[in-house]
Write an enzyme that holds these catalytic residues in place. Structure first.
Site, mmCIF file in Angstrom:
data_model
loop_
_atom_site.group_PDB
_atom_site.id
_atom_site.type_symbol
_atom_site.label_atom_id
_atom_site.label_comp_id
_atom_site.label_asym_id
_atom_site.label_seq_id
_atom_site.Cartn_x
_atom_site.Cartn_y
_atom_site.Cartn_z
ATOM 1 N N GLY A 1 0.837 -1.198 0.000
ATOM 2 C CA GLY A 1 0.000 0.000 0.000
ATOM 3 C C GLY A 1 0.869 1.245 0.000
ATOM 4 N N GLY B 1 4.451 1.336 2.028
ATOM 5 C CA GLY B 1 5.269 0.360 1.298
ATOM 6 C C GLY B 1 4.690 -1.039 1.358
ATOM 7 N N CYS C 1 -7.325 -7.018 3.501
ATOM 8 C CA CYS C 1 -7.313 -6.254 2.254
ATOM 9 C C CYS C 1 -8.689 -6.230 1.582
ATOM 10 C CB CYS C 1 -6.257 -6.796 1.291
ATOM 11 S SG CYS C 1 -4.639 -6.953 2.080
#
Length: 216
Positions: free
Chosen positions: A140, A151, A169
């Site tokens: 992300g 990161g 997610c």
């Protein structure tokens, strides 16, 4: 140090919010003369919810704090035994597109696991890295002023049970795995060293300076 070289900081175990604040401060105050940095961190237990994060994906967070953050993506979990690698790059100066950076992050994980003969791969429709349809790494990013922060988070050897309290997610029933249990790096330090090496190779970054913690 020329501005295309890079500082790699080993930050050890840290609470999430001070590091997130430090990433924002670094990005907001930097200019073209500031060297890019990579931060390697192991976080204390926390759920982070991305900008588009939907509450329905938080099933039962319980005693683990939830922090709403400014990266892309939905909800994920960070905890000890997971290697988080934050990439604070001036992508405008490096002439690097956002998609290129996401690809480099995913590829550095794929290449790291390939070193251990593990066949890992990204998915076009679901950022991150997978092995046999199980997720081993989340990705992300946030871009501000032409610079990146946030990161990747690679599950190395962590307690995975908190992932059962969320839809990881945003995917219900998505199974998370540790790379240590499938023959990958056994410690966050081993994983971090490999990730940095492969990431820098992908972006043709030759010069790296390693530091423990932040400068006083």
């Amino acid at each position: 140090m020329n501005n295309m070289s890079l500082i790699v900081r080993q930050l050890g175990k840290q609470a999430y919010q001070p590091i997130w604040q430090a990433m924002q401060d670094f990005t907001d105050t930097r200019d073209a003369t500031v060297a890019d940095e990579i931060w390697l961190v192991e976080h204390l237990p926390v759920f982070t919810q991305g900008q588009a994060g939907k509450e329905e994906h938080l099933l039962a967070p319980g005693d683990i704090p939830v922090v709403k953050v400014d990266r892309g993506g939905q909800v994920t979990y960070h905890g000890p035994g997971q290697q988080t690698m934050y990439v604070l790059l001036n992508i405008k100066q490096r002439k690097l597109g956002v998609r290129n950076l996401v690809t480099a992050l995913e590829s550095c994980v794929v290449n790291t696991l390939q070193d251990y003969s593990i066949n890992a791969y990204p998915k076009a429709d679901a950022p991150g890295v997978y092995v046999d349809d199980k997720k081993v790494c989340s990705v992300g990013l946030r871009i501000r002023k032409g610079c990146s922060f946030h990161g990747l988070a690679l599950n190395v050897n962590m307690d995975l049970s908190p992932f059962n309290r969320i839809n990881p997610c945003g995917y219900a029933g998505l199974e998370m795995i540790n790379c240590a249990t499938i023959g990958g790096p056994q410690s966050v330090n081993d994983a971090g060293t490999k990730l940095v090496e492969h990431f820098c190779n992908l972006l043709n970054i030759d010069h790296k300076e390693y530091k423990e913690g932040f400068d006083e």
